[in-house]
Design a protein around this motif. Structure first.
Motif, PDB file in Angstrom:
ATOM      1  N   HIS A 141      25.785  -2.800  29.450  1.00 42.11           N
ATOM      2  CA  HIS A 141      27.011  -3.307  30.070  1.00 42.11           C
ATOM      3  C   HIS A 141      26.697  -3.710  31.504  1.00 42.11           C
ATOM      4  O   HIS A 141      25.562  -3.554  31.963  1.00 42.11           O
ATOM      5  N   SER A 142      27.698  -4.204  32.212  1.00 45.10           N
ATOM      6  CA  SER A 142      27.432  -4.884  33.476  1.00 45.10           C
ATOM      7  C   SER A 142      27.690  -4.055  34.727  1.00 45.10           C
ATOM      8  O   SER A 142      27.642  -4.584  35.830  1.00 45.10           O
ATOM      9  N   HIS A 143      27.952  -2.762  34.602  1.00 43.39           N
ATOM     10  CA  HIS A 143      28.144  -1.930  35.790  1.00 43.39           C
ATOM     11  C   HIS A 143      26.859  -1.848  36.602  1.00 43.39           C
ATOM     12  O   HIS A 143      25.755  -1.818  36.050  1.00 43.39           O
ATOM     13  N   ARG A 151       9.754 -10.940  39.213  1.00 46.60           N
ATOM     14  CA  ARG A 151       8.356 -10.553  39.060  1.00 46.60           C
ATOM     15  C   ARG A 151       7.792 -10.855  37.674  1.00 46.60           C
ATOM     16  O   ARG A 151       6.616 -11.178  37.537  1.00 46.60           O
ATOM     17  N   TYR A 152       8.632 -10.729  36.637  1.00 46.83           N
ATOM     18  CA  TYR A 152       8.101 -10.798  35.271  1.00 46.83           C
ATOM     19  C   TYR A 152       8.698 -11.917  34.413  1.00 46.83           C
ATOM     20  O   TYR A 152       8.192 -12.171  33.323  1.00 46.83           O
ATOM     21  N   ALA A 153       9.776 -12.538  34.867  1.00 41.52           N
ATOM     22  CA  ALA A 153      10.449 -13.611  34.119  1.00 41.52           C
ATOM     23  C   ALA A 153      10.774 -13.218  32.671  1.00 41.52           C
ATOM     24  O   ALA A 153      10.453 -13.961  31.729  1.00 41.52           O
ATOM     25  N   PRO A 154      11.402 -12.061  32.449  1.00 38.89           N
ATOM     26  CA  PRO A 154      11.734 -11.652  31.074  1.00 38.89           C
ATOM     27  C   PRO A 154      12.993 -12.351  30.578  1.00 38.89           C
ATOM     28  O   PRO A 154      13.770 -12.919  31.348  1.00 38.89           O
ATOM     29  N   HIS A 155      13.219 -12.289  29.257  1.00 41.95           N
ATOM     30  CA  HIS A 155      14.515 -12.648  28.702  1.00 41.95           C
ATOM     31  C   HIS A 155      15.465 -11.477  28.919  1.00 41.95           C
ATOM     32  O   HIS A 155      15.061 -10.312  28.800  1.00 41.95           O
ATOM     33  N   VAL A 156      16.722 -11.791  29.220  1.00 38.05           N
ATOM     34  CA  VAL A 156      17.730 -10.767  29.500  1.00 38.05           C
ATOM     35  C   VAL A 156      18.834 -10.870  28.456  1.00 38.05           C
ATOM     36  O   VAL A 156      19.342 -11.968  28.192  1.00 38.05           O
ATOM     37  N   PHE A 157      19.225  -9.731  27.886  1.00 33.81           N
ATOM     38  CA  PHE A 157      20.233  -9.719  26.827  1.00 33.81           C
ATOM     39  C   PHE A 157      21.399  -8.812  27.188  1.00 33.81           C
ATOM     40  O   PHE A 157      21.217  -7.725  27.740  1.00 33.81           O
ATOM     41  N   MET A 158      22.593  -9.281  26.839  1.00 34.96           N
ATOM     42  CA  MET A 158      23.828  -8.511  26.973  1.00 34.96           C
ATOM     43  C   MET A 158      24.785  -9.049  25.921  1.00 34.96           C
ATOM     44  O   MET A 158      24.623 -10.187  25.461  1.00 34.96           O
ATOM     45  N   MET A 159      25.752  -8.257  25.500  1.00 38.06           N
ATOM     46  CA  MET A 159      26.710  -8.747  24.520  1.00 38.06           C
ATOM     47  C   MET A 159      27.526  -9.901  25.110  1.00 38.06           C
ATOM     48  O   MET A 159      27.938  -9.861  26.280  1.00 38.06           O
ATOM     49  N   GLN A 160      27.756 -10.933  24.305  1.00 39.39           N
ATOM     50  CA  GLN A 160      28.455 -12.119  24.785  1.00 39.39           C
ATOM     51  C   GLN A 160      29.862 -11.782  25.279  1.00 39.39           C
ATOM     52  O   GLN A 160      30.332 -12.354  26.266  1.00 39.39           O
ATOM     53  N   LYS A 161      30.531 -10.864  24.628  1.00 43.54           N
ATOM     54  CA  LYS A 161      31.887 -10.489  25.047  1.00 43.54           C
ATOM     55  C   LYS A 161      31.888  -9.910  26.456  1.00 43.54           C
ATOM     56  O   LYS A 161      32.806 -10.161  27.247  1.00 43.54           O
ATOM     57  N   LEU A 175      29.681 -10.662  28.808  1.00 46.02           N
ATOM     58  CA  LEU A 175      29.420 -11.796  29.705  1.00 46.02           C
ATOM     59  C   LEU A 175      30.685 -12.612  29.935  1.00 46.02           C
ATOM     60  O   LEU A 175      30.977 -13.030  31.058  1.00 46.02           O
ATOM     61  N   ASP A 176      31.440 -12.845  28.868  1.00 46.33           N
ATOM     62  CA  ASP A 176      32.647 -13.656  28.980  1.00 46.33           C
ATOM     63  C   ASP A 176      33.693 -12.995  29.882  1.00 46.33           C
ATOM     64  O   ASP A 176      34.423 -13.675  30.606  1.00 46.33           O
ATOM     65  N   TYR A 177      33.750 -11.678  29.842  1.00 52.65           N
ATOM     66  CA  TYR A 177      34.792 -10.968  30.593  1.00 52.65           C
ATOM     67  C   TYR A 177      34.412 -10.776  32.063  1.00 52.65           C
ATOM     68  O   TYR A 177      35.234 -11.007  32.954  1.00 52.65           O
ATOM     69  N   TYR A 178      33.173 -10.352  32.332  1.00 46.80           N
ATOM     70  CA  TYR A 178      32.794  -9.989  33.700  1.00 46.80           C
ATOM     71  C   TYR A 178      31.938 -11.049  34.393  1.00 46.80           C
ATOM     72  O   TYR A 178      31.679 -10.939  35.593  1.00 46.80           O
ATOM     73  N   HIS A 179      31.469 -12.047  33.660  1.00 45.64           N
ATOM     74  CA  HIS A 179      30.704 -13.169  34.222  1.00 45.64           C
ATOM     75  C   HIS A 179      29.419 -12.718  34.915  1.00 45.64           C
ATOM     76  O   HIS A 179      29.026 -13.278  35.943  1.00 45.64           O
ATOM     77  N   PHE A 180      28.762 -11.727  34.349  1.00 45.80           N
ATOM     78  CA  PHE A 180      27.449 -11.333  34.847  1.00 45.80           C
ATOM     79  C   PHE A 180      26.473 -12.491  34.670  1.00 45.80           C
ATOM     80  O   PHE A 180      26.548 -13.231  33.685  1.00 45.80           O
ATOM     81  N   SER A 181      25.563 -12.641  35.624  1.00 51.69           N
ATOM     82  CA  SER A 181      24.589 -13.730  35.523  1.00 51.69           C
ATOM     83  C   SER A 181      23.191 -13.231  35.872  1.00 51.69           C
ATOM     84  O   SER A 181      23.021 -12.290  36.660  1.00 51.69           O
ATOM     85  N   ALA A 182      22.207 -13.861  35.270  1.00 53.45           N
ATOM     86  CA  ALA A 182      20.801 -13.567  35.528  1.00 53.45           C
ATOM     87  C   ALA A 182      19.983 -14.709  34.945  1.00 53.45           C
ATOM     88  O   ALA A 182      20.450 -15.421  34.043  1.00 53.45           O
ATOM     89  N   PRO A 183      18.757 -14.910  35.416  1.00 47.48           N
ATOM     90  CA  PRO A 183      17.898 -15.923  34.800  1.00 47.48           C
ATOM     91  C   PRO A 183      17.595 -15.569  33.351  1.00 47.48           C
ATOM     92  O   PRO A 183      17.508 -14.393  32.980  1.00 47.48           O
ATOM     93  N   SER A 184      17.449 -16.589  32.512  1.00 45.03           N
ATOM     94  CA  SER A 184      17.088 -16.403  31.096  1.00 45.03           C
ATOM     95  C   SER A 184      17.984 -15.382  30.410  1.00 45.03           C
ATOM     96  O   SER A 184      17.527 -14.496  29.695  1.00 45.03           O
ATOM     97  N   LEU A 185      19.291 -15.529  30.642  1.00 40.19           N
ATOM     98  CA  LEU A 185      20.278 -14.598  30.105  1.00 40.19           C
ATOM     99  C   LEU A 185      20.816 -15.108  28.773  1.00 40.19           C
ATOM    100  O   LEU A 185      21.195 -16.274  28.655  1.00 40.19           O
ATOM    101  N   TYR A 186      20.884 -14.210  27.774  1.00 35.61           N
ATOM    102  CA  TYR A 186      21.354 -14.553  26.436  1.00 35.61           C
ATOM    103  C   TYR A 186      22.476 -13.602  26.022  1.00 35.61           C
ATOM    104  O   TYR A 186      22.340 -12.388  26.163  1.00 35.61           O
ATOM    105  N   GLY A 187      23.547 -14.169  25.502  1.00 34.79           N
ATOM    106  CA  GLY A 187      24.646 -13.368  24.996  1.00 34.79           C
ATOM    107  C   GLY A 187      24.472 -13.087  23.515  1.00 34.79           C
ATOM    108  O   GLY A 187      24.213 -14.007  22.724  1.00 34.79           O
ATOM    109  N   LEU A 188      24.600 -11.829  23.131  1.00 39.68           N
ATOM    110  CA  LEU A 188      24.418 -11.419  21.747  1.00 39.68           C
ATOM    111  C   LEU A 188      25.752 -11.264  21.033  1.00 39.68           C
ATOM    112  O   LEU A 188      26.733 -10.801  21.611  1.00 39.68           O
ATOM    113  N   LYS A 189      25.778 -11.624  19.763  1.00 37.53           N
ATOM    114  CA  LYS A 189      26.912 -11.330  18.902  1.00 37.53           C
ATOM    115  C   LYS A 189      26.702  -9.965  18.261  1.00 37.53           C
ATOM    116  O   LYS A 189      25.582  -9.464  18.175  1.00 37.53           O
ATOM    117  N   ASP A 190      27.779  -9.368  17.794  1.00 33.90           N
ATOM    118  CA  ASP A 190      27.678  -8.084  17.124  1.00 33.90           C
ATOM    119  C   ASP A 190      26.764  -8.196  15.906  1.00 33.90           C
ATOM    120  O   ASP A 190      26.919  -9.084  15.062  1.00 33.90           O
TER     121      ASP A 190
END
Length: 226
Positions: free
Chosen positions: A63-65, A78-88, A90-105
């Motif tokens: 979660h985005s806390h 430093r590492y340029a990783p892929h970043v994952f969080m649930m899409q819901k 992201l939609d609610y709190y608008h967290f952002s990061a490079p290479s960010l992907y929203g996941l479905k359930d």
């Protein structure tokens, strides 16, 4: 800690009164690694990566806390990783990061040869999630060994928390090891069967009782469970 396809390092990280648990998952064949909820002590994560001779390819966020995403910027730099969080979330709190992907359930991702499934478990936040892989469940602030996350901040909902807790309670095999974002007495990595015995919220069957207990007045702290 070893599983068939991965190794797991538990990282206890602190900043003042905050004590969190981050986790490093290392795919045994490829040496690609994922870190779950990186916070507070960058050197702890980097030291673990060195010990395992692993390459950080993935960040998994429950979660985005702030205390669960604090180290995302320096790790991305430093590492340029892929970043994952649930899409819901992201939609609610608008967290952002490079290479960010929203996941479905129920969506699956891979770290090397290790498959990981994202599960949508709202309640503590509007779109919080857990990550499930062979033998392990990373729960953030959805469930702890001793209880469940608070439901009093923006976007949280004790009704959603009830359904998330009951879903995990029913879905997870008894021998699944549970790795939460915080600990309140028990070391992370207790079995789901252990939670069935000692987690107060697992004992509550009705929605009404669950909500009234989670939101009751007079709690000594936000992390009171009993």
């Amino acid at each position: 800690m070893n599983r068939n396809t991965y190794q797991l390092e538990i990282l206890r990280v602190c900043s003042g009164r905050y004590i969190n648990y981050s986790y490093l998952i290392v795919d045994r064949k490829s040496r690609q690694a994922a870190v779950v909820d990186p916070a507070w002590q960058l050197e702890a994560i980097e030291s673990a990566l060195e010990r395992y001779e692993a390459e950080l390819s993935t960040i998994l966020l429950t979660h985005s806390h702030k205390d669960h995403v604090h180290l995302v910027p320096p790790l991305c730099q430093r590492y340029a990783p892929h970043v994952f969080m649930m899409q819901k979330e992201l939609d609610y709190y608008h967290f952002s990061a490079p290479s960010l992907y929203g996941l479905k359930d129920g969506e699956e991702l891979k770290v090397g040869h290790t498959s990981i499934t994202g599960l949508l478990t709202p309640g503590h936040t509007a779109g919080g999630g857990c990550y499930w892989l062979e033998g392990s469940l990373f729960t953030g602030d959805t469930i702890f060994t001793e209880g469940c996350g608070m439901c009093s901040s923006e976007g949280s909902d004790p009704v959603e928390m009830y359904y998330s807790v009951k879903r995990l309670q029913q879905l997870m095999p008894a021998d699944t090891r549970v790795y939460p974002g915080h600990s309140f007495g028990e070391r992370p990595g207790q079995s789901m069967s252990r939670l069935h015995e000692m987690n107060a919220y697992f004992q509550i069957a009705s929605l009404e009782h669950f909500v009234s207990f989670r939101m009751r007045k007079g709690q000594t702290s936000l992390m009171s469970f009993h």
